[in-house]
Design an enzyme around this catalytic site. Structure first.
Site, PDB file in Angstrom:
ATOM      1  CE  LYS A 126      -3.483  -2.810   2.070  1.00  0.00           C
ATOM      2  NZ  LYS A 126      -4.745  -2.717   3.788  1.00  0.00           N
ATOM      3  CB  SER A 176      -2.855   0.305   8.443  1.00  0.00           C
ATOM      4  OG  SER A 176      -2.428  -0.190   9.409  1.00  0.00           O
ATOM      5  CG  ASP A 177      -3.818  -5.684   5.502  1.00  0.00           C
ATOM      6  OD1 ASP A 177      -4.166  -4.618   4.616  1.00  0.00           O
ATOM      7  OD2 ASP A 177      -3.362  -6.792   5.626  1.00  0.00           O
ATOM      8  CB  THR A 178      -6.227  -4.604  10.819  1.00  0.00           C
ATOM      9  OG1 THR A 178      -5.293  -3.637  10.973  1.00  0.00           O
ATOM     10  CG2 THR A 178      -6.457  -6.153  11.616  1.00  0.00           C
ATOM     11  CB  SER A 211       2.021  -5.173   9.099  1.00  0.00           C
ATOM     12  OG  SER A 211       1.751  -6.726   9.260  1.00  0.00           O
TER      13      SER A 211
END
Length: 194
Positions: free
Chosen positions: A59, A74-76, A111
C-alpha cells in the site's frame, strides 16, 4: 510532542478507514488522508504477520512521495487456526465468519509501514481475542444492524458484538479496532527527517 517534530512535514495516512483516522487524531498530530487502492493479494507462502507486513508495504509503495512527506499505511487481518478471515463478501459470509469465531480465540494482526523518500520501516502487533459462544440470533442481529462488511473477520470490537461477545483480550485493544497506536507513536518518534 510530535506536532513540533513534523511542523514542516506532511503526514499522510494512506487509509480511508474511519477508525484509523480517529485513532491517529488521538496522537494530536496534523495529517491528511489519501488512499490509493491496491489489489490486496499476496504470495500464498506468507503466513500471519508476513501477510500484513507485505500488504502494508504494498500500500505504501504506490505513493509518489515528496521530500517533506511522511506516509503511514496499514493492514489488518483476523486469523483463526491458520485461516485468514478478510472482509466478508456479504451477509452469509459474515455469518460464517462469526460462527467460526464463536466460542474460540483468534488473532488480530495489524502491520504499519512508515515511509519517507529515504526511510521505510514496517512493524506489526498481534492481539489475541477471546469470544464467548454467540447464538445465531446474536450474530444475525449484529450483521443486520451493524453491517460489518468493511471489517476483517466481520466484526468491530468497538461495536455491539464486542460489548456482548468479547470475554477478554491479550494485547492492544486499539490494534483490534484497527491501528496499534502505541507502535505508530513509536515509529513516528524514530523517523529520521534529515
Amino acid at each position: 510532542m510530535l506536532k513540533e517534530k513534523f511542523k514542516h512535514h506532511n503526514i499522510i495516512l494512506g487509509s480511508s478507514s474511519p477508525r484509523r483516522i480517529e485513532l491517529l487524531h488521538g496522537l494530536d498530530i496534523d495529517f491528511i488522508t489519501n488512499k490509493i487502492a491496491v489489489e490486496e493479494n499476496f504470495p500464498e507462502h506468507l503466513k500471519g504477520s508476513e501477510i500484513t507486513d507485505f500488504l502494508s508495504r504494498k500500500k505504501a509503495e504506490v505513493f509518489d512521495l515528496q521530500p517533506n512527506d511522511v506516509l503511514l499505511t496499514s493492514d489488518t487481518l483476523v486469523m483463526i487456526s491458520d485461516e485468514v478471515l478478510g472482509k466478508p463478501k456479504d451477509a452469509d459470509d459474515a455469518f460464517q465468519m462469526l460462527k467460526k469465531l464463536s466460542g474460540k480465540a483468534h488473532d488480530v494482526i495489524t502491520s504499519v509501514t512508515i515511509q519517507t523518500t529515504n526511510f521505510q520501516k514496517t512493524v506489526n502487533h498481534t492481539t489475541k481475542v477471546f469470544f464467548k459462544e454467540l447464538t445465531d440470533d446474536e450474530i444475525l442481529y449484529y450483521i443486520e444492524n451493524y453491517k460489518p462488511f468493511d471489517k476483517a473477520g466481520a466484526y468491530g470490537i468497538q461495536e455491539w458484538i464486542g460489548f456482548i461477545g468479547v470475554e477478554r483480550i491479550e494485547g492492544s485493544y486499539f490494534n483490534v479496532v484497527g491501528f496499534p497506536v502505541h507502535l505508530v507513536y513509536k515509529l513516528l518518534q524514530e523517523v529520521d527527517l534529515r
